[in-house]
Each structure stands twice: as structure tokens, then as C-alpha cells.
Design a protein around this motif. Structure first.
Motif, PDB file in Angstrom:
ATOM      1  N   MET A  92       1.150  -0.933   0.230  1.00  0.00           N
ATOM      2  CA  MET A  92      -0.059  -0.170   0.010  1.00  0.00           C
ATOM      3  C   MET A  92       1.017   1.445  -0.027  1.00  0.00           C
ATOM      4  O   MET A  92       2.195   1.697   0.552  1.00  0.00           O
ATOM      5  CB  MET A  92      -0.599  -0.094   1.155  1.00  0.00           C
ATOM      6  CG  MET A  92      -1.696   1.119   1.245  1.00  0.00           C
ATOM      7  SD  MET A  92      -3.486   0.678   1.253  1.00  0.00           S
ATOM      8  CE  MET A  92      -4.043   2.362   1.145  1.00  0.00           C
ATOM      9  N   SER A 132       1.770   4.696   0.970  1.00  0.00           N
ATOM     10  CA  SER A 132       1.685   5.583   1.477  1.00  0.00           C
ATOM     11  C   SER A 132       1.478   6.761   1.689  1.00  0.00           C
ATOM     12  O   SER A 132       1.727   7.268   0.723  1.00  0.00           O
ATOM     13  CB  SER A 132       2.761   5.705   3.361  1.00  0.00           C
ATOM     14  OG  SER A 132       3.642   5.994   2.703  1.00  0.00           O
ATOM     15  N   ILE A 133       0.666   8.033   2.346  1.00  0.00           N
ATOM     16  CA  ILE A 133       0.251   8.803   2.102  1.00  0.00           C
ATOM     17  C   ILE A 133       1.612   9.572   1.831  1.00  0.00           C
ATOM     18  O   ILE A 133       1.446  11.131   0.727  1.00  0.00           O
ATOM     19  CB  ILE A 133      -0.412  10.155   2.740  1.00  0.00           C
ATOM     20  CG1 ILE A 133      -1.312  11.497   2.411  1.00  0.00           C
ATOM     21  CG2 ILE A 133       0.036  10.455   4.488  1.00  0.00           C
ATOM     22  CD1 ILE A 133      -2.459  12.011   3.541  1.00  0.00           C
ATOM     23  N   GLN A 134       2.873   9.840   3.097  1.00  0.00           N
ATOM     24  CA  GLN A 134       4.046  10.583   3.025  1.00  0.00           C
ATOM     25  C   GLN A 134       4.496  10.134   1.723  1.00  0.00           C
ATOM     26  O   GLN A 134       5.341  10.979   0.719  1.00  0.00           O
ATOM     27  CB  GLN A 134       4.994  10.012   3.912  1.00  0.00           C
ATOM     28  CG  GLN A 134       4.248  10.535   5.308  1.00  0.00           C
ATOM     29  CD  GLN A 134       3.265   9.542   5.382  1.00  0.00           C
ATOM     30  OE1 GLN A 134       2.523   8.595   5.540  1.00  0.00           O
ATOM     31  NE2 GLN A 134       3.028   9.912   7.207  1.00  0.00           N
ATOM     32  N   GLN A 135       4.208   9.059   1.111  1.00  0.00           N
ATOM     33  CA  GLN A 135       4.669   8.631  -0.409  1.00  0.00           C
ATOM     34  C   GLN A 135       4.027   9.322  -1.265  1.00  0.00           C
ATOM     35  O   GLN A 135       5.242  10.007  -2.412  1.00  0.00           O
ATOM     36  CB  GLN A 135       4.807   7.560  -0.935  1.00  0.00           C
ATOM     37  CG  GLN A 135       5.904   6.676  -0.393  1.00  0.00           C
ATOM     38  CD  GLN A 135       5.660   5.311   0.309  1.00  0.00           C
ATOM     39  OE1 GLN A 135       4.537   4.745  -0.327  1.00  0.00           O
ATOM     40  NE2 GLN A 135       6.722   4.227  -0.456  1.00  0.00           N
ATOM     41  N   CYS A 154       1.240  15.858   8.688  1.00  0.00           N
ATOM     42  CA  CYS A 154       0.666  14.792   8.224  1.00  0.00           C
ATOM     43  C   CYS A 154       0.244  14.064   9.656  1.00  0.00           C
ATOM     44  O   CYS A 154      -1.208  13.412   9.048  1.00  0.00           O
ATOM     45  CB  CYS A 154       1.146  13.418   6.973  1.00  0.00           C
ATOM     46  SG  CYS A 154       0.929  12.326   5.914  1.00  0.00           S
ATOM     47  N   ASP A 155       1.101  13.703  10.219  1.00  0.00           N
ATOM     48  CA  ASP A 155       0.250  12.763  11.320  1.00  0.00           C
ATOM     49  C   ASP A 155      -0.869  13.411  11.956  1.00  0.00           C
ATOM     50  O   ASP A 155      -1.314  12.595  12.577  1.00  0.00           O
ATOM     51  CB  ASP A 155       1.529  12.612  12.185  1.00  0.00           C
ATOM     52  CG  ASP A 155       2.641  12.073  11.489  1.00  0.00           C
ATOM     53  OD1 ASP A 155       2.062  11.235  10.860  1.00  0.00           O
ATOM     54  OD2 ASP A 155       4.338  12.186  11.703  1.00  0.00           O
ATOM     55  N   ASP A 183      -8.347  11.759   9.411  1.00  0.00           N
ATOM     56  CA  ASP A 183      -8.998  10.767   7.997  1.00  0.00           C
ATOM     57  C   ASP A 183      -9.317  11.203   7.202  1.00  0.00           C
ATOM     58  O   ASP A 183      -9.280  11.194   5.829  1.00  0.00           O
ATOM     59  CB  ASP A 183      -9.700   9.484   8.832  1.00  0.00           C
ATOM     60  CG  ASP A 183      -8.789   8.605   9.881  1.00  0.00           C
ATOM     61  OD1 ASP A 183      -7.134   8.575   9.537  1.00  0.00           O
ATOM     62  OD2 ASP A 183      -9.761   8.073  10.781  1.00  0.00           O
ATOM     63  N   LYS A 220      -6.301  13.492   5.263  1.00  0.00           N
ATOM     64  CA  LYS A 220      -5.721  12.039   4.460  1.00  0.00           C
ATOM     65  C   LYS A 220      -6.284  12.104   3.160  1.00  0.00           C
ATOM     66  O   LYS A 220      -5.657  11.772   2.418  1.00  0.00           O
ATOM     67  CB  LYS A 220      -5.342  11.062   5.777  1.00  0.00           C
ATOM     68  CG  LYS A 220      -4.341  12.080   6.181  1.00  0.00           C
ATOM     69  CD  LYS A 220      -3.960  10.538   7.493  1.00  0.00           C
ATOM     70  CE  LYS A 220      -3.039  10.891   8.512  1.00  0.00           C
ATOM     71  NZ  LYS A 220      -3.059  10.373   9.567  1.00  0.00           N
ATOM     72  N   GLU A 272      -4.638  13.075  -0.602  1.00  0.00           N
ATOM     73  CA  GLU A 272      -4.455  11.808  -0.838  1.00  0.00           C
ATOM     74  C   GLU A 272      -4.997  10.947  -2.966  1.00  0.00           C
ATOM     75  O   GLU A 272      -4.579  11.695  -3.443  1.00  0.00           O
ATOM     76  CB  GLU A 272      -5.040   9.646  -0.967  1.00  0.00           C
ATOM     77  CG  GLU A 272      -4.751   9.362  -1.357  1.00  0.00           C
ATOM     78  CD  GLU A 272      -5.686   8.080  -0.492  1.00  0.00           C
ATOM     79  OE1 GLU A 272      -5.816   7.095  -1.360  1.00  0.00           O
ATOM     80  OE2 GLU A 272      -5.468   7.440   0.856  1.00  0.00           O
ATOM     81  N   ASP A 328       0.998  -3.331  -5.266  1.00  0.00           N
ATOM     82  CA  ASP A 328       1.330  -1.348  -4.801  1.00  0.00           C
ATOM     83  C   ASP A 328       1.068  -0.874  -7.005  1.00  0.00           C
ATOM     84  O   ASP A 328       0.934  -0.442  -7.477  1.00  0.00           O
ATOM     85  CB  ASP A 328       2.548  -0.931  -4.808  1.00  0.00           C
ATOM     86  CG  ASP A 328       3.024  -0.726  -3.248  1.00  0.00           C
ATOM     87  OD1 ASP A 328       1.923  -1.410  -2.316  1.00  0.00           O
ATOM     88  OD2 ASP A 328       4.442  -1.867  -3.433  1.00  0.00           O
TER      89      ASP A 328
END
Length: 110
Positions: free
Chosen positions: A1, A3-6, A25-26, A30, A33, A37, A98
Motif C-alpha cells: 500500500m 502511504s500518504i507520505q509517498q 501529516c500525522d 482521516d 488525509k 490523497e 503496489d
């Protein structure tokens, strides 16, 4: 999966915006995010389409000017090469899951 960071790192945001989003981000809800995204995927998809179109136009211009002759296969390879470049930017292990996620997101947002 993925991530939102990626996604934030790959999306064509200015570096300042990436840094700001990554820092927050943290603490994002939800729903925020999901919104970020969706925005990232939309930007990545648009960049992909624009870049693919530019590469294809460049190849056609070269052919029109009497340069390199490109075949249907060459144009198909452009898409595959660009897809591989995007996947490489995600810095994932390139699991089948992915790869399918990236392909599906790019296809659904066009």
C-alpha cells in the motif's frame, strides 16, 4: 500500500508545500488525509498524461522533421517507461499490489 507520505513526495508540489504537508501529516484527520490523497493522485495523473503527451509530440515532431521514425511499439514503450519512472519515485518494493494500485489510480483519474 502506498502511504500518504509517498504520495506527497511524488506529487508535483513545490518543495515548500511538500514539507508543510509532510509536517502536518500525522495530525491530519482521516477525512483530510483522504482529501490530500485524492489531490495527490489527481496531480500525479495529470502530470503523467501531460508528460506522456509531450514525449509523444516530441517523437512525432522528430518524425515530421525527417529524424527518427517511431513505431506503434515505440509509443507503447513511452507509456511503459513513464509508468516505471513514476513507480520508481514511490520508492516501493514494487509489489504486484503496489503496481496495480498505481496503474488503477492513473487509469481512473484520466
Amino acid at each position: 500500500m502506498i502511504s500518504i507520505q509517498q504520495l506527497i513526495n511524488v506529487a508535483p508540489f513545490p518543495q515548500e508545500t511538500k514539507d508543510e504537508l509532510l509536517a502536518k501529516c500525522d495530525d491530519m484527520s482521516d477525512s483530510k488525509k483522504i482529501e490530500v490523497e485524492s489531490l495527490c493522485w489527481a496531480l500525479i495523473s495529470q502530470w503523467y498524461q501531460n508528460e506522456l503527451g509531450a514525449r509523444q509530440e516530441k517523437a512525432m515532431l522528430e518524425m515530421a522533421e525527417g529524424g527518427k521514425i517511431s513505431s506503434k511499439e515505440d509509443f507503447a514503450k513511452m507509456s511503459d517507461t513513464l509508468f516505471a519512472e513514476i513507480v520508481g519515485k514511490f520508492k516501493v518494493e514494487e509489489s504486484q499490489e503496489d503496481l496495480e494500485e498505481v496503474r488503477a489510480k492513473l487509469a481512473n483519474l484520466n
